[in-house]
Write an enzyme that holds these catalytic residues in place. Structure first.
Site, PDB file in Angstrom:
ATOM      1  N   VAL A   1      43.182  28.726  44.726  1.00 51.38           N
ATOM      2  CA  VAL A   1      44.547  29.173  44.416  1.00 51.38           C
ATOM      3  C   VAL A   1      45.580  28.107  44.811  1.00 51.38           C
ATOM      4  O   VAL A   1      46.487  27.773  44.043  1.00 51.38           O
ATOM      5  CB  VAL A   1      44.861  30.515  45.124  1.00 51.38           C
TER       6      VAL A   1
ATOM      7  N   THR B   1      46.086  36.886  48.792  1.00 48.55           N
ATOM      8  CA  THR B   1      46.015  38.346  48.623  1.00 48.55           C
ATOM      9  C   THR B   1      45.891  38.987  50.002  1.00 48.55           C
ATOM     10  O   THR B   1      44.882  38.797  50.687  1.00 48.55           O
ATOM     11  CB  THR B   1      44.810  38.706  47.737  1.00 48.55           C
TER      12      THR B   1
ATOM     13  N   GLU C   1      49.048  36.149  43.103  1.00 43.88           N
ATOM     14  CA  GLU C   1      48.564  35.383  41.950  1.00 43.88           C
ATOM     15  C   GLU C   1      47.650  36.253  41.100  1.00 43.88           C
ATOM     16  O   GLU C   1      47.011  37.172  41.606  1.00 43.88           O
ATOM     17  CB  GLU C   1      47.845  34.116  42.428  1.00 43.88           C
TER      18      GLU C   1
ATOM     19  N   LEU D   1      45.320  34.675  38.811  1.00 46.07           N
ATOM     20  CA  LEU D   1      44.594  33.577  38.160  1.00 46.07           C
ATOM     21  C   LEU D   1      43.112  33.903  38.047  1.00 46.07           C
ATOM     22  O   LEU D   1      42.485  34.304  39.023  1.00 46.07           O
ATOM     23  CB  LEU D   1      44.740  32.292  38.981  1.00 46.07           C
TER      24      LEU D   1
ATOM     25  N   LYS E   1      49.046  43.663  43.364  1.00 44.46           N
ATOM     26  CA  LYS E   1      47.935  42.712  43.223  1.00 44.46           C
ATOM     27  C   LYS E   1      46.586  43.434  43.367  1.00 44.46           C
ATOM     28  O   LYS E   1      45.676  43.286  42.557  1.00 44.46           O
ATOM     29  CB  LYS E   1      48.090  41.603  44.271  1.00 44.46           C
TER      30      LYS E   1
ATOM     31  N   ALA F   1      30.153  46.359  29.058  1.00 42.00           N
ATOM     32  CA  ALA F   1      29.161  46.903  29.989  1.00 42.00           C
ATOM     33  C   ALA F   1      28.102  45.850  30.293  1.00 42.00           C
ATOM     34  O   ALA F   1      27.933  44.893  29.553  1.00 42.00           O
ATOM     35  CB  ALA F   1      28.514  48.136  29.374  1.00 42.00           C
ATOM     36  N   GLY F   2      27.407  46.023  31.389  1.00 40.13           N
ATOM     37  CA  GLY F   2      26.351  45.081  31.756  1.00 40.13           C
ATOM     38  C   GLY F   2      26.076  45.153  33.244  1.00 40.13           C
ATOM     39  O   GLY F   2      26.133  46.238  33.848  1.00 40.13           O
TER      40      GLY F   2
ATOM     41  N   CYS G   1      36.765  37.859  44.135  1.00 41.69           N
ATOM     42  CA  CYS G   1      37.997  38.661  44.187  1.00 41.69           C
ATOM     43  C   CYS G   1      37.760  40.156  44.046  1.00 41.69           C
ATOM     44  O   CYS G   1      38.137  40.930  44.932  1.00 41.69           O
ATOM     45  CB  CYS G   1      38.957  38.180  43.115  1.00 41.69           C
TER      46      CYS G   1
HETATM   47  C1  UGA Z   1      39.965  38.175  38.845  1.00 44.56           C
HETATM   48  C2  UGA Z   1      41.176  38.682  38.030  1.00 44.56           C
HETATM   49  O1  UGA Z   1      40.817  38.763  36.642  1.00 44.56           O
HETATM   50  C3  UGA Z   1      42.393  37.746  38.189  1.00 44.56           C
HETATM   51  O2  UGA Z   1      43.505  38.285  37.506  1.00 44.56           O
HETATM   52  C4  UGA Z   1      42.705  37.649  39.685  1.00 44.56           C
HETATM   53  O3  UGA Z   1      43.810  36.789  39.926  1.00 44.56           O
HETATM   54  C5  UGA Z   1      41.498  37.095  40.412  1.00 44.56           C
HETATM   55  O4  UGA Z   1      40.378  37.996  40.212  1.00 44.56           O
HETATM   56  C6  UGA Z   1      41.857  36.994  41.880  1.00 44.56           C
HETATM   57  O5  UGA Z   1      42.107  38.035  42.506  1.00 44.56           O
HETATM   58  O6  UGA Z   1      42.054  35.881  42.368  1.00 44.56           O
HETATM   59  P1  UGA Z   1      38.038  36.339  38.438  1.00 44.56           P
HETATM   60  O7  UGA Z   1      37.444  36.808  39.736  1.00 44.56           O
HETATM   61  O8  UGA Z   1      38.161  34.887  38.162  1.00 44.56           O
HETATM   62  O9  UGA Z   1      39.550  36.928  38.276  1.00 44.56           O
HETATM   63  O10 UGA Z   1      37.106  36.964  37.323  1.00 44.56           O
HETATM   64  P2  UGA Z   1      37.251  37.862  36.019  1.00 44.56           P
HETATM   65  O11 UGA Z   1      37.319  37.020  34.819  1.00 44.56           O
HETATM   66  O12 UGA Z   1      38.301  38.882  36.191  1.00 44.56           O
HETATM   67  O13 UGA Z   1      35.814  38.575  36.027  1.00 44.56           O
HETATM   68  C7  UGA Z   1      35.388  39.357  37.158  1.00 44.56           C
HETATM   69  C8  UGA Z   1      34.004  39.917  36.922  1.00 44.56           C
HETATM   70  O14 UGA Z   1      34.030  40.965  35.965  1.00 44.56           O
HETATM   71  C9  UGA Z   1      32.968  38.904  36.412  1.00 44.56           C
HETATM   72  O15 UGA Z   1      31.780  39.065  37.166  1.00 44.56           O
HETATM   73  C10 UGA Z   1      32.741  39.307  34.966  1.00 44.56           C
HETATM   74  O16 UGA Z   1      31.448  39.001  34.509  1.00 44.56           O
HETATM   75  C11 UGA Z   1      32.945  40.807  35.051  1.00 44.56           C
HETATM   76  N1  UGA Z   1      33.351  41.440  33.767  1.00 44.56           N
HETATM   77  C12 UGA Z   1      34.536  41.104  33.170  1.00 44.56           C
HETATM   78  C13 UGA Z   1      32.544  42.413  33.189  1.00 44.56           C
HETATM   79  O17 UGA Z   1      31.464  42.752  33.735  1.00 44.56           O
HETATM   80  N2  UGA Z   1      32.960  43.025  32.040  1.00 44.56           N
HETATM   81  C14 UGA Z   1      34.132  42.714  31.426  1.00 44.56           C
HETATM   82  O18 UGA Z   1      34.454  43.330  30.375  1.00 44.56           O
HETATM   83  C15 UGA Z   1      34.941  41.717  32.012  1.00 44.56           C
END
Ligand code: UGA
Length: 453
Positions: A12, A121, A148, A150, A201, A249-250, A257
């Site tokens: 970050v 956070t 944030e 991000l 957040k 799903a999965g 985070c």
């Molecule tokens: C997440 C949030 O999306 C950001 O907005 C936030 O700033 C960040 O945490 C943080 O708190 O710093 P991130 O951890 O990079 O970001 O990952 P995501 O892209 O949100 O994915 C999180 C998890 O959800 C992954 O394991 C992904 O595979 C899973 N996921 C995502 C699913 O299983 N299904 C979905 O439809 C979408």
């Protein structure tokens, strides 16, 4: 142009420092880890984030970004951002000791009127507590919360194109001073009190995690009643009130985070005497997905001597080398405990995986991970896995089970090749499992014709 310090050059902090310098501010990024600092000063980045290297390099050369191990730079700053980690403590609480230490270190150099922005956070009330510390009051420092949003892998884009900038402040002046920093971004700025900004957040991350856990629960119902979760998600997501993001799903959510923030919010809320059955269920459903995947694999290995499972993907999501909270690794650990040999492949995350679970046999090529394997788990949906030569895979694997933990493989094709395809909510006969069979008729614009996708 503002003079800004960013404390912390982690994911970050570094993105914040680089992007603020890109917006034209004069930024000093303070990092206390000597190894990390020396690397940054030599132009080497500790994390891989698309677009970040270019911003760091360009703005360092322009003299707008520098890295330092010395807090004295605070004396010249108008605004200081605290962007240090808040890891999970023993009971799930967010550990704010790095934030406290950063505040203690900067205070002696603070000049009256300095704005201290908490980017990390932190539990609700942390910014208020910092604002009440005697040295902070004495130095005349304004404390502001600026969380944030991000995502790893798109953090630079997210910083420069935010849906909103949230500024939690106790005074309109402090709010305005932080808002000025973001003036050149094309985004709404939401000014609220500090506590609401901090809670927002957590609520945003928890709601995204909730959507995924909810769809994972629906995926089990789908499997049971022989409906197809891909179609259900498509239809549900077309409702503009709901939207289509985060409904896949999965194996569920991982990363540094969502798990940490859902736990921290639950723990803090319960500490205040708030009952949080939804948050608890969201977490539990996520854990269950991993157990279910492990059980599907164990079932497939029944009666096999010296079984081997190949796991494709150990990063917590594609396009990152981060393995924190990785579903693939949790499942690997479970399997290893049950006497299964686990081979893994990942395009970027193998060295991180080997540090966390040394008993995994890491393979730099997916085909060698799959050779002779009795079952395969696709745990991270890297694009290259969808494009594997599945005929070759079928020939090289010893067993036939494919557990598609991300619902991305073409089930019809795999079944045709003789694989036993398992997934989360794509039942046997219903749909072809490659997400392309949907028929959507859309009205054409002027002549009333319909289009089919
Ligand atoms: C997440 C949030 O999306 C950001 O907005 C936030 O700033 C960040 O945490 C943080 O708190 O710093 P991130 O951890 O990079 O970001 O990952 P995501 O892209 O949100 O994915 C999180 C998890 O959800 C992954 O394991 C992904 O595979 C899973 N996921 C995502 C699913 O299983 N299904 C979905 O439809 C979408």
């Amino acid at each position: 142009m503002e003079r800004v310090c960013v404390i912390g050059a982690g994911y970050v902090g570094l993105v914040t420092a680089a992007c603020l310098s890109e917006l034209g501010h004069l930024v000093t990024c303070i990092e206390v880890d000597e190894g990390r600092l020396l690397a940054l000063q030599a132009g080497r980045l500790p994390i891989h984030e698309p677009g970040l290297a270019e911003l760091v390099c360009g703005n360092t050369q322009r003299g707008r970004l520098l890295f330092s191990g010395n807090f004295a730079g605070i004396a010249d700053a108008d605004v200081v951002f605290v962007a240090v980690p808040t890891p999970s403590g023993e009971d799930g609480d967010a550990d704010v000791s790095f934030v406290r230490r950063a505040v203690e270190s900067l205070i002696q150099y603070a000049t009256p009127g300095l704005v201290l922005v908490v980017k990390s956070t932190v539990p609700v009330g942390t910014a208020d507590e910092i604002a009440q510390l005697a040295p902070v009051l004495k130095a005349g420092i304004e404390v502001v919360s600026n969380p944030e949003f991000l995502r790893q892998g798109t953090a630079v884009y997210d910083f420069l194109h935010p849906d909103r900038v949230v500024i939690g402040a106790a005074s309109a002046e402090a709010m305005e001073r932080v808002a000025r920093i973001y003036d050149s971004l094309d985004a709404p700025i939401v000014g609220v009190d500090r506590r609401s900004a901090e809670l927002a957040k957590y609520a945003a991350n928890a709601l995204l995690a909730t959507r995924i856990s909810f769809m994972n629960e629906i995926s089990h119902i789908a499997s049971t009643v022989e409906a197809n979760i891909d179609d259900v998600a498509l239809i549900v997501g077309m409702d503009r009130r709901i939207g289509s993001a985060f409904l896949r799903a999965g194996l569920g959510w991982g990363g540094s985070c969502f798990p940490k923030d859902v736990l921290a919010l639950t723990s803090a809320a319960e500490g205040y005497g708030c009952h949080t059955p939804i948050l608890r269920a969201v977490y539990e459903v996520n854990q269950l997905q991993r157990e279910r995947a492990a059980e599907l694999l164990i079932e497939a290995l029944h009666g096999v001597a010296d079984p081997t499972v190949a796991i494709l993907g150990v990063a917590f999501k594609p396009n990152t080398d981060d393995v924190r909270g990785s579903p693939g690794l949790t499942i690997a650990e479970r399997l290893i405990k049950r006497g299964v040999t686990v081979r893994a492949h990942d395009p970027y995350a193998l060295s991180n995986a080997a540090l966390l679970v040394p008993d995994i046999d890491c393979q730099s090529d997916p085909y060698s991970a799959l050779e002779g394997a009795d079952a395969l788990l696709l745990a991270t949906e890297w694009e290259e896995y969808e494009a594997l030569d599945w005929t070759l895979v079928r020939e090289t694997m010893r067993g036939r089970t494919v557990v598609d933990g991300r619902n991305v493989l073409n089930r019809a094709h795999l079944t045709e090749l003789g694989f036993h395809y398992r997934s989360f909510g794509r039942p046997e006969y219903n749909g072809n499992g490659n997400g392309t069979h949907h028929r959507i008729r859309r009205p054409a614009h002027n002549n009333g014709e319909v289009g089919v996708e």
